[in-house]
Enzyme design. Structure first.
Site, PDB file in Angstrom:
ATOM      1  N   ASP A 288      44.743 -80.516 -21.979  1.00 14.93           N
ATOM      2  CA  ASP A 288      43.732 -81.498 -21.630  1.00 14.93           C
ATOM      3  C   ASP A 288      43.958 -81.959 -20.182  1.00 14.93           C
ATOM      4  O   ASP A 288      45.094 -82.188 -19.766  1.00 14.93           O
ATOM      5  CB  ASP A 288      43.826 -82.700 -22.577  1.00 14.93           C
ATOM      6  CG  ASP A 288      42.647 -83.633 -22.438  1.00 14.93           C
ATOM      7  OD1 ASP A 288      41.648 -83.405 -23.128  1.00 14.93           O
ATOM      8  OD2 ASP A 288      42.731 -84.583 -21.638  1.00 14.93           O
ATOM      9  N   ILE A 289      42.862 -82.070 -19.400  1.00 13.06           N
ATOM     10  CA  ILE A 289      42.976 -82.578 -18.026  1.00 13.06           C
ATOM     11  C   ILE A 289      43.132 -84.095 -18.078  1.00 13.06           C
ATOM     12  O   ILE A 289      42.324 -84.792 -18.698  1.00 13.06           O
ATOM     13  CB  ILE A 289      41.732 -82.210 -17.195  1.00 13.06           C
ATOM     14  CG1 ILE A 289      41.587 -80.685 -17.102  1.00 13.06           C
ATOM     15  CG2 ILE A 289      41.807 -82.824 -15.799  1.00 13.06           C
ATOM     16  CD1 ILE A 289      40.324 -80.224 -16.397  1.00 13.06           C
ATOM     17  N   GLU A 330      36.931 -81.279 -21.350  1.00  8.68           N
ATOM     18  CA  GLU A 330      38.060 -80.928 -20.480  1.00  8.68           C
ATOM     19  C   GLU A 330      39.233 -80.332 -21.264  1.00  8.68           C
ATOM     20  O   GLU A 330      40.364 -80.295 -20.782  1.00  8.68           O
ATOM     21  CB  GLU A 330      38.536 -82.163 -19.704  1.00  8.68           C
ATOM     22  CG  GLU A 330      39.191 -83.251 -20.540  1.00  8.68           C
ATOM     23  CD  GLU A 330      38.204 -84.258 -21.130  1.00  8.68           C
ATOM     24  OE1 GLU A 330      38.635 -85.390 -21.413  1.00  8.68           O
ATOM     25  OE2 GLU A 330      37.028 -83.903 -21.316  1.00  8.68           O
TER      26      GLU A 330
END
Length: 410
Positions: A288-289, A330
């Protein structure tokens, strides 16, 4: 590196061709307006293909085509007129194709041909025929189209080659062959390889009108009757490969994320299920960003899209052999086949460290980027959904622990 030479003395036609080149080609293209200029460019560059006008101010009898062909460059010809003598002359010279300079559609066709020929380079084609003469003739024609050609002298040999090498994309098969005739070959291979992975053209010297229908009913895409004109052979092959490429494009649009080019969630789950049945040692990472909403709010959604594309490219660079997908938003996933959780952790932490120490240029701005990731290793008799859930739990632990870290599920 692929590179194209276009020779055309008309400034207006050059302008049209330059516009079309920008639209359809993504390789360097050099333009020349004379034989002398062409020779100069060819001394300093190596060309994959050439598109040349037969009538130039300093070469009115096709000398430029003779030059490019002598240098081993597959050549398409532009001509203002054509008669049987000129047609036969060009075919004997060994040109790939000729295009009449009639209107803009003619130039579009020529540039699209260049694009397709570039795509042909390295593509494997199998020619199955018990006649050495026929195989040689087809090999020479196919090599002018930039294909990599392999041969088989009977149906059984062809079948074994097609089973052993799934990178073969096109089969041209004669009907009358020993051990396994063309019908039997097509029927046998179609049970193993569908129309989405292999194009087939049946060939026969028989005058029977039912042969073409039988070949197509057995699974062939098209049919040719010997003897065939070089232009017909060229068109049938190119059309069959165009169909194959179109199917591939449709599959990609269904299976891949439009923004990043990675696989989508649906395909990832389907492919992972299959891999789990074949491989007992594997690990999954969910990535995950960090603070992605903040990136969108601060820099705009265009910047956010460019950040997603940047990360997908980095994932491909770092984990090219693994199955990767954008799960949504994301969030990304990577399936490491044949690797335990410790090996997956090391790879992900290396990527995390790399991203932490660089900035992404997006929408004209430099943006700091970090990721969090959770890793889980497949346990005995575990379902895919359970494995991904455990990787998700590890991801939540990474985010809860301050982000910018990789956590293995315990």
């Amino acid at each position: 590196m692929q590179r194209i030479l276009i020779v055309e003395d008309s400034k207006m036609v050059q302008q049209v061709l330059r516009h079309l080149v920008a639209q359809y080609l993504s390789v360097p293209v050099d333009f020349a307006a004379s034989l002398r200029e062409s020779a100069g460019l060819m001394k300093n560059n190596k060309y994959t293909l050439a598109l040349v006008d037969l009538n130039l101010p300093d070469a009115s009898n096709g000398e430029v085509a003779t030059l490019t062909l002598r240098c081993g460059i597959p050549t398409l010809v532009l001509t203002g007129s054509i008669d049987e003598f000129k047609r036969q002359q060009m075919l004997e010279m060994g040109v790939v194709d000729y295009v009449l300079k009639e209107n803009r559609d003619s130039y579009t066709y020529a540039v699209k041909q260049l694009a397709q020929l570039l795509g042909n380079q390295g593509t494997k084609v199998l020619v199955a025929d018990d006649s050495q003469t026929s195989r040689t003739m087809m090999r020479q024609s196919l090599e002018r189209l930039l294909y990599h050609v392999e041969e088989a002298e009977d149906g059984d040999q062809a079948y074994q080659k097609l089973l052993a090498d799934e990178s073969i994309k096109l089969l041209l098969t004669d009907f009358a062959m020993p051990k396994k005739d063309g019908f039997e070959l097509v029927k046998s291979i179609r049970s193993k390889r569908g129309r989405d992975s292999l194009g087939i053209i049946g060939i026969s010297g028989s005058g029977s009108q039912s042969l073409s229908a039988k070949f197509i009913k057995h699974g062939a895409n098209d049919f040719l009757t010997k003897p065939f004109a070089p232009e017909e052979f060229h068109c049938r092959v190119m059309m069959t490969m165009e169909q194959l490429n179109l199917i591939e494009t449709i599959k990609d649009s269904a299976n891949k994320d439009y923004l990043t080019g990675l696989y989508n969630r649906r395909y990832f789950y389907k492919a992972s299920e299959k891999i789990i049945t074949e491989q007992s040692l594997l690990s999954i990472a969910v990535i995950d960003i960090d603070h992605f909403k903040q990136i969108n709010d601060t820099y705009g959604h265009q910047a956010g899209d460019e950040v997603l594309s940047f990360l997908s490219n980095k994932l491909t660079e770092q984990f090219g052999d693994a199955l990767m997908a954008r799960l949504g938003g994301e969030e990304f996933a990577v399936l490491f086949s044949g690797e335990d959780q410790d090996a997956a952790f090391e790879k992900l932490d290396e990527l995390r460290f790399l991203l932490t120490n660089m900035q992404v240029e997006a929408a004209g701005q430099f943006i700091s980027l970090s990721i969090s990731a959770g890793v889980a290793q497949l346990q005995q008799d575990e379902e895919l959904s359970e494995l991904i859930n455990r990787a998700d739990v590890a991801l939540y632990d990474a985010k809860g622990g301050g982000r910018n870290q990789v956590v293995i599920h315990q």
